[in-house]
Design a protein around this motif. Sequence first.
Motif, PDB file in Angstrom:
ATOM      1  N   CYS A 137       0.851  -1.193   0.000  1.00 10.50           N
ATOM      2  CA  CYS A 137       0.000   0.000   0.000  1.00 10.50           C
ATOM      3  C   CYS A 137       0.887   1.244   0.000  1.00 10.50           C
ATOM      4  CB  CYS A 137      -0.906   0.017   1.223  1.00 10.50           C
ATOM      5  SG  CYS A 137      -2.186  -1.247   1.196  1.00 10.50           S
ATOM      6  N   VAL A 138       0.739   2.073  -1.015  1.00  5.22           N
ATOM      7  CA  VAL A 138       1.569   3.269  -1.154  1.00  5.22           C
ATOM      8  C   VAL A 138       0.666   4.499  -1.164  1.00  5.22           C
ATOM      9  CG1 VAL A 138       3.355   4.406  -2.532  1.00  5.22           C
ATOM     10  CG2 VAL A 138       3.150   1.903  -2.598  1.00  5.22           C
ATOM     11  N   GLY A 139       0.874   5.396  -0.198  1.00  4.83           N
ATOM     12  CA  GLY A 139       0.048   6.603  -0.213  1.00  4.83           C
ATOM     13  C   GLY A 139      -0.129   7.258   1.136  1.00  4.83           C
ATOM     14  N   GLU A 140      -1.284   7.889   1.303  1.00  4.33           N
ATOM     15  CA  GLU A 140      -1.503   8.772   2.448  1.00  4.33           C
ATOM     16  C   GLU A 140      -1.768   8.030   3.745  1.00  4.33           C
ATOM     17  OE1 GLU A 140      -5.654   8.344   0.540  1.00  4.33           O
ATOM     18  OE2 GLU A 140      -3.574   8.348  -0.121  1.00  4.33           O
ATOM     19  N   VAL A 141      -1.031   8.431   4.764  1.00  6.69           N
ATOM     20  CA  VAL A 141      -1.365   8.032   6.135  1.00  6.69           C
ATOM     21  C   VAL A 141      -1.677   9.341   6.859  1.00  6.69           C
ATOM     22  CG1 VAL A 141       1.038   8.017   6.975  1.00  6.69           C
ATOM     23  CG2 VAL A 141      -0.682   6.693   8.152  1.00  6.69           C
ATOM     24  N   LEU A 142      -2.815   9.352   7.563  1.00  7.70           N
ATOM     25  CA  LEU A 142      -3.330  10.604   8.119  1.00  7.70           C
ATOM     26  C   LEU A 142      -3.888  10.371   9.521  1.00  7.70           C
ATOM     27  CD1 LEU A 142      -5.652  11.184   5.042  1.00  7.70           C
ATOM     28  CD2 LEU A 142      -3.468  12.350   5.340  1.00  7.70           C
ATOM     29  N   VAL A 143      -4.070  11.462  10.234  1.00  6.32           N
ATOM     30  CA  VAL A 143      -4.873  11.394  11.449  1.00  6.32           C
ATOM     31  C   VAL A 143      -6.226  12.000  11.095  1.00  6.32           C
ATOM     32  CG1 VAL A 143      -5.168  12.192  13.808  1.00  6.32           C
ATOM     33  CG2 VAL A 143      -2.915  11.477  13.021  1.00  6.32           C
ATOM     34  N   ASP A 144      -7.269  11.183  11.207  1.00 13.63           N
ATOM     35  CA  ASP A 144      -8.636  11.637  10.951  1.00 13.63           C
ATOM     36  C   ASP A 144      -9.247  12.118  12.260  1.00 13.63           C
ATOM     37  OD1 ASP A 144      -8.832  11.065   8.255  1.00 13.63           O
ATOM     38  OD2 ASP A 144      -9.822   9.133   8.525  1.00 13.63           O
ATOM     39  N   PHE A 145      -9.786  13.315  12.235  1.00 11.66           N
ATOM     40  CA  PHE A 145     -10.605  13.771  13.353  1.00 11.66           C
ATOM     41  C   PHE A 145     -12.048  13.714  12.872  1.00 11.66           C
ATOM     42  CE2 PHE A 145      -6.529  15.414  14.750  1.00 11.66           C
ATOM     43  CZ  PHE A 145      -6.579  15.133  16.115  1.00 11.66           C
ATOM     44  N   ILE A 146     -12.769  12.688  13.334  1.00 15.42           N
ATOM     45  CA  ILE A 146     -14.142  12.473  12.889  1.00 15.42           C
ATOM     46  C   ILE A 146     -15.103  13.115  13.879  1.00 15.42           C
ATOM     47  CG2 ILE A 146     -15.907  10.743  12.328  1.00 15.42           C
ATOM     48  CD1 ILE A 146     -13.657   8.846  11.506  1.00 15.42           C
ATOM     49  N   GLY A 147     -16.039  13.885  13.342  1.00 19.12           N
ATOM     50  CA  GLY A 147     -16.995  14.603  14.182  1.00 19.12           C
ATOM     51  C   GLY A 147     -17.765  13.690  15.119  1.00 19.12           C
ATOM     52  N   HIS A 148     -18.010  14.170  16.324  1.00 22.62           N
ATOM     53  CA  HIS A 148     -18.746  13.381  17.321  1.00 22.62           C
ATOM     54  C   HIS A 148     -20.263  13.513  17.102  1.00 22.62           C
ATOM     55  CE1 HIS A 148     -19.417  11.140  20.906  1.00 22.62           C
ATOM     56  NE2 HIS A 148     -19.934  12.143  21.584  1.00 22.62           N
ATOM     57  N   GLN A 149     -20.676  14.666  16.585  1.00 27.47           N
ATOM     58  CA  GLN A 149     -22.115  14.875  16.350  1.00 27.47           C
ATOM     59  C   GLN A 149     -22.504  14.226  15.018  1.00 27.47           C
ATOM     60  OE1 GLN A 149     -20.132  17.623  17.437  1.00 27.47           O
ATOM     61  NE2 GLN A 149     -20.831  17.060  19.476  1.00 27.47           N
ATOM     62  N   GLU A 150     -23.602  13.501  15.037  1.00 22.97           N
ATOM     63  CA  GLU A 150     -24.042  12.784  13.834  1.00 22.97           C
ATOM     64  C   GLU A 150     -24.810  13.678  12.882  1.00 22.97           C
ATOM     65  OE1 GLU A 150     -25.821   8.816  14.037  1.00 22.97           O
ATOM     66  OE2 GLU A 150     -25.394   8.865  16.172  1.00 22.97           O
ATOM     67  N   GLU A 187     -21.037  22.765  11.818  1.00 22.59           N
ATOM     68  CA  GLU A 187     -21.944  22.515  12.948  1.00 22.59           C
ATOM     69  C   GLU A 187     -21.356  21.523  13.963  1.00 22.59           C
ATOM     70  OE1 GLU A 187     -25.004  23.838  13.518  1.00 22.59           O
ATOM     71  OE2 GLU A 187     -24.899  25.115  11.741  1.00 22.59           O
ATOM     72  N   THR A 188     -20.164  20.985  13.662  1.00 19.05           N
ATOM     73  CA  THR A 188     -19.568  19.965  14.536  1.00 19.05           C
ATOM     74  C   THR A 188     -18.834  20.630  15.690  1.00 19.05           C
ATOM     75  OG1 THR A 188     -19.306  18.476  12.647  1.00 19.05           O
ATOM     76  CG2 THR A 188     -18.006  17.979  14.612  1.00 19.05           C
ATOM     77  N   ARG A 189     -19.155  20.206  16.922  1.00 20.53           N
ATOM     78  CA  ARG A 189     -18.545  20.824  18.102  1.00 20.53           C
ATOM     79  C   ARG A 189     -17.234  20.150  18.507  1.00 20.53           C
ATOM     80  NH1 ARG A 189     -23.613  20.232  19.826  1.00 20.53           N
ATOM     81  NH2 ARG A 189     -23.027  18.611  21.334  1.00 20.53           N
ATOM     82  N   ASP A 190     -17.200  18.811  18.464  1.00 19.53           N
ATOM     83  CA  ASP A 190     -15.974  18.129  18.894  1.00 19.53           C
ATOM     84  C   ASP A 190     -15.716  16.889  18.042  1.00 19.53           C
ATOM     85  OD1 ASP A 190     -17.623  17.199  22.017  1.00 19.53           O
ATOM     86  OD2 ASP A 190     -18.064  16.663  19.950  1.00 19.53           O
ATOM     87  N   TYR A 191     -14.475  16.434  18.112  1.00 19.81           N
ATOM     88  CA  TYR A 191     -13.995  15.372  17.225  1.00 19.81           C
ATOM     89  C   TYR A 191     -13.276  14.287  18.013  1.00 19.81           C
ATOM     90  CZ  TYR A 191     -14.748  18.788  13.496  1.00 19.81           C
ATOM     91  OH  TYR A 191     -15.318  19.680  12.637  1.00 19.81           O
ATOM     92  N   HIS A 192     -13.306  13.077  17.479  1.00 18.58           N
ATOM     93  CA  HIS A 192     -12.531  11.981  18.045  1.00 18.58           C
ATOM     94  C   HIS A 192     -11.443  11.597  17.053  1.00 18.58           C
ATOM     95  CE1 HIS A 192     -15.843  10.495  21.036  1.00 18.58           C
ATOM     96  NE2 HIS A 192     -15.527  11.768  21.197  1.00 18.58           N
ATOM     97  N   ARG A 193     -10.280  11.230  17.574  1.00 21.03           N
ATOM     98  CA  ARG A 193      -9.106  10.953  16.745  1.00 21.03           C
ATOM     99  C   ARG A 193      -9.078   9.483  16.290  1.00 21.03           C
ATOM    100  NH1 ARG A 193      -3.330  10.729  19.604  1.00 21.03           N
ATOM    101  NH2 ARG A 193      -4.343   8.861  20.395  1.00 21.03           N
TER     102      ARG A 193
END
Length: 308
Positions: free
Chosen positions: A8-21, A27-33
């Motif tokens: 696998c060659v490519g992007e490795v990232l840290v995703d901060f995904i919104g906590h609010q559905e 409109e997103t207040r907070d995120y989980h890593r």
Amino acid sequence: MKKIDILCVGEVLVDFIGHQEGVMINETRDYHRYLGGSPTNVAMNATRLGLNTIMVATVGNDGFGSYIAERLNEVGVNTNHLSVLDDKSTSVIFVSRSEGTPDFIPYRSADCCIYEEQITKDILANTTIFHTTCFALSKNPAQKTILKKAQEAYDLGCKLSIDLNYARKLWKSQKKAFKVIDAYCQFNPLIKISEDDMLRLFEKELPHEDIFKFFHDKGVDTVCLTLGSKGVKLSQKGQQIIQMPAIKIDKVMDSTGAGDAFWSGFLFAYIKEKSTQECLDIALKLAALKLQNVGRLPDNINILSKLL
């Protein structure tokens, strides 16, 4: 017998995904890593399915870079080709949490710094599938490195693969994107593209047959078009289109990474020399499992490998 199942060659990232559905980023207040990046997800999923996987990527010498290396090592992904740079920070993406295709804002730095010395000829000679993404191809030096190494991989008998996760905001222009995609299509890769990717890439809705023809005309034999809740269509040049429905699930928890889960399952079954129908069946099972989990797939996905 080749020792490396998927490179696998490519992007490795840290995703901060919104906590609010079900809300956009504004409109997103907070995120989980979470650990993110499409080829990273494929590497993690494939490893947990029992495949021998190498991840070629770049992070910064920072806390996020350490977090990424730890997570990959925990699962057993080979990180000997994960480069760590002192002068760049690890790339980060903020993502909305939604049932459909999520909204995202990228903050890119280290992820596009992939260089030729990270991928030796010996590795390519021992690899079954060389996998990358449109995201990874969107920026140099990674773009030049991947195209050069894809040519080498093809010449050495590797099967190539690409997730055409095109997003306009990552590219200088649509014209440049098409030029790079054309170059990669010369190597007859297995192509995975979603309906949303297709809409972004062509900037209009096209009949599915036209999409398949577009890639077949460029020399691509197998094109897999994922249709979200409507399932999947797969076209092999000169054969009838196969269509399969999505697996029904009660509640979608998070759609981020569902396409990667699907493709991990497909490549896993492909390596196991299963029929196209069986490849799609395994892929759909893995995607359904992902949709029921926020962030990554659960660790027990190796149960799928026992179904084979």
